[in-house]
Design an enzyme around this catalytic site. Structure first.
Site, PDB file in Angstrom:
ATOM      1  N   ASP A 225      36.774 119.379  77.670  1.00 45.10           N
ATOM      2  CA  ASP A 225      35.423 119.870  77.421  1.00 45.10           C
ATOM      3  C   ASP A 225      35.235 121.280  77.981  1.00 45.10           C
ATOM      4  O   ASP A 225      34.632 122.150  77.337  1.00 45.10           O
ATOM      5  CB  ASP A 225      34.409 118.901  78.050  1.00 45.10           C
ATOM      6  CG  ASP A 225      33.132 118.803  77.236  1.00 45.10           C
ATOM      7  OD1 ASP A 225      33.172 119.150  76.044  1.00 45.10           O
ATOM      8  OD2 ASP A 225      32.103 118.388  77.788  1.00 45.10           O
ATOM      9  N   ASP A 271      29.516 112.804  74.903  1.00 41.51           N
ATOM     10  CA  ASP A 271      28.970 112.881  76.257  1.00 41.51           C
ATOM     11  C   ASP A 271      28.199 111.620  76.632  1.00 41.51           C
ATOM     12  O   ASP A 271      27.794 111.463  77.793  1.00 41.51           O
ATOM     13  CB  ASP A 271      28.045 114.100  76.376  1.00 41.51           C
ATOM     14  CG  ASP A 271      28.771 115.399  76.098  1.00 41.51           C
ATOM     15  OD1 ASP A 271      29.957 115.483  76.441  1.00 41.51           O
ATOM     16  OD2 ASP A 271      28.159 116.318  75.522  1.00 41.51           O
TER      17      ASP A 271
END
Length: 386
Positions: A225, A271
């Site tokens: 990420d 997420d």
């Protein structure tokens, strides 16, 4: 009296410019107010928490049903967890390249149809428990069994083995109505309904087997990420170009434009689902230890809230997209580990397996048999009289 000549080309040009400015003003995003941003961020937080909370408890029920039915669950190994960020990176970059080469309209049309079918099935699965309680007992219910196989005799293999009934068809029809709404309007509410369905089903069905596997997976995606958000513009470009329910959105100008608002704050489903499956694993660990205590689930759930609020706060302060896992992963892993250290259960937590391997069961059985043999041999020895 002098003749007045009108230049038609100039009139047309002025008219086009006026129309373009009108359209631009109509479609321009209204700057977000502090109140609007607060509502948008609050909406994202609530939507992120719902699938994690309910999905975690549904995962406990799903695991119990699997064990009762004798089903063999698909288990992610530590090697699979380590490879996952590399596979995800290749997929993300591949999508980015496709968007650079081909028209976004055609790609998003294919994605819309694909996610329409996935969304309808995911939503129908969520509707099922509720509809079974709401439909009257007199509802005519017939059972169907769909089987699709390949091969013959001993080599026959089931490709599809699905059993359903009329109540399932009602759920499918209801979910189909939401799907048609999504296809026709692409409204942000319809997007979020499908997105929540995907996230909830993901947390329920994608089960980690051990805490160590979860740590490897989250650690790898932590680096993934950060790299794709801070190192390149690939993640942000794909997220903005991808017109599919792979993210939750909430308008920051909803107080001004209502449901027609178009200035969105967004949160990717990854997420939610990735930390969610780890939190669900900790809930199953709690259940295996006690029927009432939910220490590790509560700790990790609160840690997720803290990490998500930190993400939003930093994103708002720096006015730049943030890799949410940068803040969520340390929180979701660190807090339960600290709790385990304080309670003196760190070794037990790391050894826990959702679905113990057969080798582990054989070792346990052999050890038990050995203890039984020792006990029986001691009992068989004659006792000496004093």
């Amino acid at each position: 009296m002098a003749d007045t000549t009108i230049d038609e080309s100039n009139v047309v040009a002025d008219l086009n410019q006026t129309l373009n400015e009108t359209v631009a003003n109509a479609t321009a995003k209204i700057p977000a107010t502090p109140e609007g941003m607060a509502v948008a961020y609050g909406g994202l937080v609530i939507m992120a928490l719902l699938p994690i909370f309910f999905g975690a408890f549904r995962s406990v029920k799903y695991q119990k049903e699997q064990k009762e039915n004798g089903e063999v669950p698909e288990i992610m190994s530590e090697k699979d967890a380590a490879m996952f960020p590399l596979i995800a990176s290749a997929t993300l970059f591949g999508i980015y390249v496709v968007f650079q080469i081909f028209s976004k309209d055609y790609i998003n049309l294919l994605l819309t149809v694909y996610f329409f079918f996935l969304g309808v099935l995911a939503l129908a699965h969520i509707f099922s428990p509720v509809m079974r309680k709401l439909l009257p007992a007199a509802f005519p219910n017939e059972t169907y069994h769909l089987i699709f196989t390949k091969g013959k005799a001993d080599k026959k293999e089931d490709l599809v083995n699905y059993e359903f009934d009329n109540k399932d068809l009602v759920c499918l029809g209801l979910a189909g109505l939401f799907g048609v709404w999504y296809l026709m309007k692409k409204h942000w509410v319809a997007n979020n309904i499908f997105g929540l369905a995907f996230a909830l089903n993901g947390v329920e069905f994608l089960q980690l087997n051990t805490v160590m596997t979860g740590c490897i997976l989250l650690g790898g995606l932590f680096i993934y990420d950060i790299f794709w958000v801070f190192g390149t513009n690939v993640m942000v470009t794909v997220a903005k170009s991808f017109e599919a329910p792979i993210k939750l959105v909430f308008p920051q100008d909803i107080l001004d434009n209502g449901f027609d608002a178009n200035n969105f704050a967004m949160l990717g489903l990854g997420d939610i689902v990735i930390p969610g499956i780890f939190i669900a694993l900790l809930l199953r660990y709690d259940v295996s230890k006690s029927k009432s205590s939910r220490v590790y689930f509560t700790a990790s759930f609160l840690a997720y809230i803290l990490g998500l609020l930190t993400t939003i706060g930093i994103m708002h302060f720096f006015k730049h997209a943030q890799p949410a896992l940068l803040y969520l992963v340390p929180a979701c892993i660190g807090v339960p580990i600290i709790v385990a250290l304080i309670r003196g259960e760190i070794r037990d937590l790391l050894k826990y397996e959702d679905n113990p391997s057969k080798e582990g069961d054989e070792k346990v059985s052999k050890a038990t048999d050995g203890e039984d043999d020792k006990t029986s041999s001691k009992d068989s020895e004659p006792k000496k009289s004093k």
